[in-house]
Design an enzyme around this catalytic site. Structure first.
Site, PDB file in Angstrom:
ATOM      1  N   SER A  36      -4.190  -1.490   9.261  1.00 18.41           N
ATOM      2  CA  SER A  36      -5.264  -1.853   8.330  1.00 18.41           C
ATOM      3  C   SER A  36      -5.618  -0.779   7.302  1.00 18.41           C
ATOM      4  O   SER A  36      -6.446  -1.026   6.428  1.00 18.41           O
ATOM      5  CB  SER A  36      -6.509  -2.266   9.099  1.00 18.41           C
TER       6      SER A  36
ATOM      7  N   LYS B  99      -5.217  -2.102   3.880  1.00 20.56           N
ATOM      8  CA  LYS B  99      -6.229  -2.895   3.174  1.00 20.56           C
ATOM      9  C   LYS B  99      -6.746  -2.234   1.904  1.00 20.56           C
ATOM     10  O   LYS B  99      -6.914  -2.887   0.870  1.00 20.56           O
ATOM     11  CB  LYS B  99      -7.392  -3.212   4.116  1.00 20.56           C
TER      12      LYS B  99
ATOM     13  N   TYR C 289     -14.935  -8.910  10.384  1.00 25.55           N
ATOM     14  CA  TYR C 289     -13.615  -8.369  10.100  1.00 25.55           C
ATOM     15  C   TYR C 289     -12.553  -9.434  10.342  1.00 25.55           C
ATOM     16  O   TYR C 289     -12.579 -10.116  11.366  1.00 25.55           O
ATOM     17  CB  TYR C 289     -13.385  -7.161  11.005  1.00 25.55           C
TER      18      TYR C 289
END
Length: 397
Positions: free
Chosen positions: A60, A63, A171
Site C-alpha cells: 500500500s 497508494k 480503508y
C-alpha cells in the site's frame, strides 16, 4: 554521528534476535540522504545478507504514488476531484451499498445516496472496504465468488460499497480505481504511465509492478510470524501478468527509490531536476480532505494478514491525498501535520515537511502492524529525530 549508531543498534539487535527477518531503512532531507542501513537476511531460509538495494513488495505504499499520478491528471484538467467518477469509470456510475444480510443470508443491497468522486477514492471515503478489516465484505466476497484483490483480476473490483460516499473513512480498494481512472484518461496502462510520468523523471529505476531480472536477484522473501512469535519464510508473489495493475498495492521497489518519491514531496513536487507536480498540488495533497471525519481503528477479521491497526490511539487522525495525517506531535518526534502510510508486509514511510525530513523502513513479514516491526520503525524514527535535534548538519550515512 551518535544517532546513526543508535539506529544501527536498534535495527541490528532486532535482526540478530530474529525479532524481524531483515530490514532496510533510509532517511533524507529534501537535499540529501542522512541515514541508510541494512541488517539481517533477505530470506531466513537462505544465506543472503540484506543489502540497501534489496527489492521489497511495498504494497500500500503504492497508494501515494498512484494518487500522485492521479493529481498530475487533475492538474492537466483530464480528471476532476469532485465530478462523479462514473463519467470516467462507468463501473462506478451506480454504486450499491451493502447493508448486511437478510434472514436467508442473502446480501441486502441498495443504491448509494450520492455519486462517488475522485476525492472520495483518494481519501478512503468512497465506501470501498478491504475484506481483511470488514467482516460483511469478506462474507459478501465469499458468497458472490469474488476473487481477492491480490489476484489482480478485474472481477476482484466488482464489489459493493460498505457505506454511502463521503460519510465514513474506511480503508479499502479505492486507490485501485484511481489507477483505473489514470488509465482511462491517459490512454496508457498504469505501469507505463507511472514509468513515464513519475519513475523515469524521479530516477526510480528499481520500482515497478513486474519484477525484472536484475530485481529478482535482490528480491526479499516473505515471512510469517507464528503464534509463538517465531518467523518462517513463506511463498508469496503477486501475479506477474496481471489483468490490471493494482494501484492500491501492486508495486515492488527499493528503499532508495521510495525515498526519492518522499523527497519529491518535501521539494514541493520536484525531484531529480524534474518538476512532476506543481507546488500547490503537493500542498493540497498534504491537507485534511475528510473534514470532520477521522481515520478509525481498523479491526482485523483476517489475523494471518493483519493485526488490528490503531496507530496513535489517543490522537485524532485525518487523511490527505492519499496520506495519513497526524494532528499532534508523535512520541517519536514527528511534527503535527506530517504525512505517512505503510504496506501490508510491514513497510512504512513518513514525510515531515515542518522538519524537512522523510524516512522509509522496509521489512517483509505478515501480519501487518506487527509489534516487533513497529518497535523497529519507532526506534529508527526516534534516532532520526535525535540526529536532527542534535543539530548535526553531518551526514549520518
Amino acid at each position: 554521528m551518535q544517532s546513526k549508531a543508535q539506529i544501527d543498534q536498534v535495527l541490528r539487535q532486532k535482526s540478530e534476535a530474529k525479532e524481524i527477518p531483515g530490514v532496510v531503512a533510509i532517511a533524507a532531507t529534501d537535499k540529501e540522504v542522512i541515514y541508510q542501513g541494512a541488517f539481517g537476511k533477505r530470506d531466513l531460509s537462505k544465506d543472503d545478507a540484506m543489502t540497501a538495494d534489496s527489492v521489497f513488495w511495498i504494497a500500500s505504499m503504492t497508494k501515494a504514488i498512484t494518487t500522485a499520478a492521479g493529481m498530475q491528471l487533475v492538474e492537466q484538467g483530464k480528471l476532476s476531484l469532485d465530478e462523479p467518477i462514473g463519467k470516467v469509470l462507468p463501473d462506478l456510475a451506480s454504486p450499491q451499498v451493502l447493508e448486511g444480510f437478510d434472514a436467508k443470508g442473502e446480501p441486502k443491497l441498495r443504491a448509494a445516496r450520492k455519486p462517488i468522486t475522485l476525492r472520495h477514492l483518494m481519501t478512503h471515503t468512497a465506501g470501498f472496504a478491504y475484506d481483511m478489516w470488514n467482516g460483511d465484505m469478506a462474507t459478501y466476497l465469499g458468497k458472490a465468488g469474488i476473487p481477492p484483490i491480490t489476484t489482480c483480476q478485474n472481477a476482484a473490483l466488482k464489489t459493493p460499497i460498505a457505506t454511502d460516499p463521503g460519510t465514513r473513512w474506511e480503508y479499502g480498494t479505492n486507490i485501485d480505481f484511481v489507477g483505473k481512472a489514470v488509465e482511462a484518461v491517459s490512454g496508457k496502462r498504469l505501469d507505463a504511465y507511472l514509468r513515464d510520468s513519475l519513475f523515469a523523471p524521479l530516477g526510480m529505476s528499481d520500482t515497478g509492478f513486474k519484477i525484472g531480472d536484475t530485481q529478482r536477484k535482490r528480491l526479499v522473501g516473505m515471512h510469517a510470524r507464528g503464534e509463538d512469535g517465531s518467523l518462517a519464510s513463506i511463498p508469496f508473489e503477486l501475479e506477474q501478468e496481471p489483468e490490471f495493475h493494482m494501484g492500491g498495492g501492486g508495486l515492488y521497489g527499493t528503499a532508495g527509490d521510495y525515498i526519492k518519491f518522499t523527497q519529491m514531496i518535501l521539494n514541493k513536487g520536484k525531484g531529480n531536476g524534474n518538476q512532476v507536480l506543481k507546488p500547490e498540488t503537493v500542498a493540497q495533497m498534504g491537507q485534511n480532505h475528510i473534514g470532520e471525519l477521522t481515520m478509525t481503528k481498523m479491526i482485523s477479521v483476517a489475523p494471518i494478514y493483519t493485526n488490528d491497526v490503531d496507530l496513535y490511539p489517543d490522537m485524532v487522525k485525518k487523511w490527505g491525498l492519499s496520506f495519513l495525517i497526524n494532528t499532534a506531535k508523535t512520541p517519536e518526534g514527528r511534527s503535527a501535520g506530517s504525512l505517512a502510510w505503510a504496506g501490508l508486509a510491514n513497510t512504512y514511510f513518513w514525510i515531515d515537511p515542518a522538519r524537512n525530513v522523510a524516512g522509509v523502513i522496509l521489512m517483509q513479514l505478515l501480519p501487518f502492524a506487527d509489534q516487533k516491526s513497529l518497535e523497529a520503525f519507532a526506534g529508527f524514527e526516534r534516532g532520526v529525530y535525535a540526529g536532527l535535534d542534535a543539530g548535526s548538519g553531518q551526514k549520518a550515512a
